[in-house]
Design a protein around this motif. Structure first.
Motif: not given
Length: 417
Positions: A219-224, A254-260, A230-242
């Motif tokens: 069971i996933w409490d959090d999965f980031y 959020m930024s990649s720094d905030e992600f990490w 598109e155009a080579g951009e990176m998206g940041i996502y979250h779900n509880n399904s894994g």
């Protein structure tokens, strides 16, 4: 990663009984008063004694019943636990074989994950351990196999990396977790795991999960995770399904720094592993000729450093003795009958690499006793075993054991043919 830092009393009250007698009219003589007081005291003492004996008898019976019930519960729990642990023997047998005997390219391994194979091939196999613990509150232990440190030994030395997780389903062991270098699980404590994985430059994930009450899924409490847009951009996502799917997840701003920073906030814990080298193989270990059975009444070890001029033993030297001859000491804790040293010859090798042996006796001793071991000079040419020994057990059954030298560390391996 950060680390996380964390009477019964009883009193007894006694009461004293005071008896005071007064009379209206004629007064009682001193002797009459003493007799009555003595009689009253005797009656009170007898009543108190009877009550105490009854209470003591009842309390003893209740305590005995409670202790008996507790003992029955403990024995039942112990039996159930032993049965649960036995269900994990095949997995532990296989990991033990990999660590002690090394990887056998001709053998088909059933349970060991890619991560275990990575550790056996490129890491430190002796660092592997196992632990049995209830992870989902069903009073049945799960099995974890892993080590302290990270998957590659460099990420952190203050965490427990988990290669495999097994749970019981209808009495059978089922794997619910498998980790390796690019898909790793770590221990967070409180029955929770931290996960981190990588699928490429723009694909990274991490999160927290735990075993379901039914013991079937994580069971996933959090999965980031990150994913390419598109155009080579990176998206940041979250779900509880894994599930690593941006279409089924919430996109985060959020930024990649905030992600990490979210990832770095997780606090790892250490598990107290039992080293896999301390595991005792089950009775089924070695039924397959590709595995090694140590369930033997005779102990065979290298004699160097053990035998000296003060040691009493029977000696045997192979007729083909040369500069490569090494000595093996055979000893027992209780005597065995009809002990024999044999030379093995390959009769046939099947398509799976299993060898069928023939043997010839080279040395025979009517009884091998604890006070007089046998020191034998033997040759071990090539990779195919050519030495063995036999004995007859107390029920009259003959046993043939094969002697083999480990290609991993040169140790002597014994397994029953």
């Amino acid at each position: 990663m950060k680390k996380l830092n964390k009477a019964i009393s009883m009193s007894i009250i006694a009461a004293m009984l005071c008896v005071s007698l007064t009379a209206c009219g004629d007064s009682l003589s001193v002797s009459d008063n003493s007799d009555k007081a003595r009689k009253t005291t005797e009656e009170t003492t007898e009543a108190t004694t009877e009550a105490t004996e009854a209470t003591t008898e009842q309390t003893t019976e209740e305590k005995t019943e409670a202790i008996t019930e507790k003992k029955d519960e403990t024995e039942e729990t112990s039996t159930d636990t032993n049965k649960d642990v036995e269900a994990y023997n095949p997995m532990l047998d296989e990991v033990y074989s990999l660590v002690v005997d090394g990887y056998d390219e001709d053998r088909e391994y059933t349970y060991s994950s890619s991560g275990i194979m990575e550790e056996i091939s490129y890491g430190q196999p002796e660092s592997l351990g196992y632990i049995l613990m209830d992870l989902n509150g069903d009073d049945s232990p799960e099995l974890l196999v892993g080590k302290n440190g990270s998957s590659d030994g460099s990420e952190t030395d203050d965490a427990s990396f988990i290669y495999e997780g097994y749970t019981l389903k209808d009495g059978k062991a089922t794997q619910f977790l498998g980790g390796w270098a690019r898909s790793s699980y770590y221990w967070l404590g409180d029955d929770h795991f931290y996960y981190v994985g990588s699928g490429g430059a723009m694909s990274t994930s991490f999160g927290e999960c735990h075993l379901s009450e039914e013991g079937e899924i994580l069971i996933w409490d959090d999965f980031y995770f990150t994913d390419e847009k598109e155009a080579g951009e990176m998206g940041i996502y979250h779900n509880n399904s894994g599930v690593w799917d941006s279409a089924e997840s919430e996109e985060l701003t959020m930024s990649s720094d905030e992600f990490w920073a979210i990832s770095e906030a997780y606090e790892f814990k250490m598990l107290e592993w039992t080293p896999i080298t301390e595991y005792t193989p089950s009775g089924d270990y070695g039924n397959d000729s590709s595995s090694k059975n140590t369930n033997c009444e005779v102990t065979a070890i290298w004699a160097d450093g053990v035998v000296d001029n003060s040691t009493n033993y029977y000696g045997y030297e192979t007729p083909n003795s040369d500069e490569y001859t090494t000595h093996v000491l055979f000893s027992v804790n209780k005597e065995v009958k009809n002990f024999r040293i044999v030379e093995l010859f390959v009769k046939n090798i099947d398509d799976n690499g299993n060898i069928e042996y023939l043997y010839e006796e080279r040395y025979k001793l009517e009884t091998l006793t604890p006070d007089m071991p046998v020191c034998a000079g033997l040759n071990f040419p090539g990779d195919t075993p050519n030495n063995g020994f036999m004995y007859t057990d107390s029920e009259g059954n003959d046993h043939l054991f094969v002697l083999e030298v480990s290609g991993k560390d040169g140790s002597l391996i014994v397994w029953e043919y």
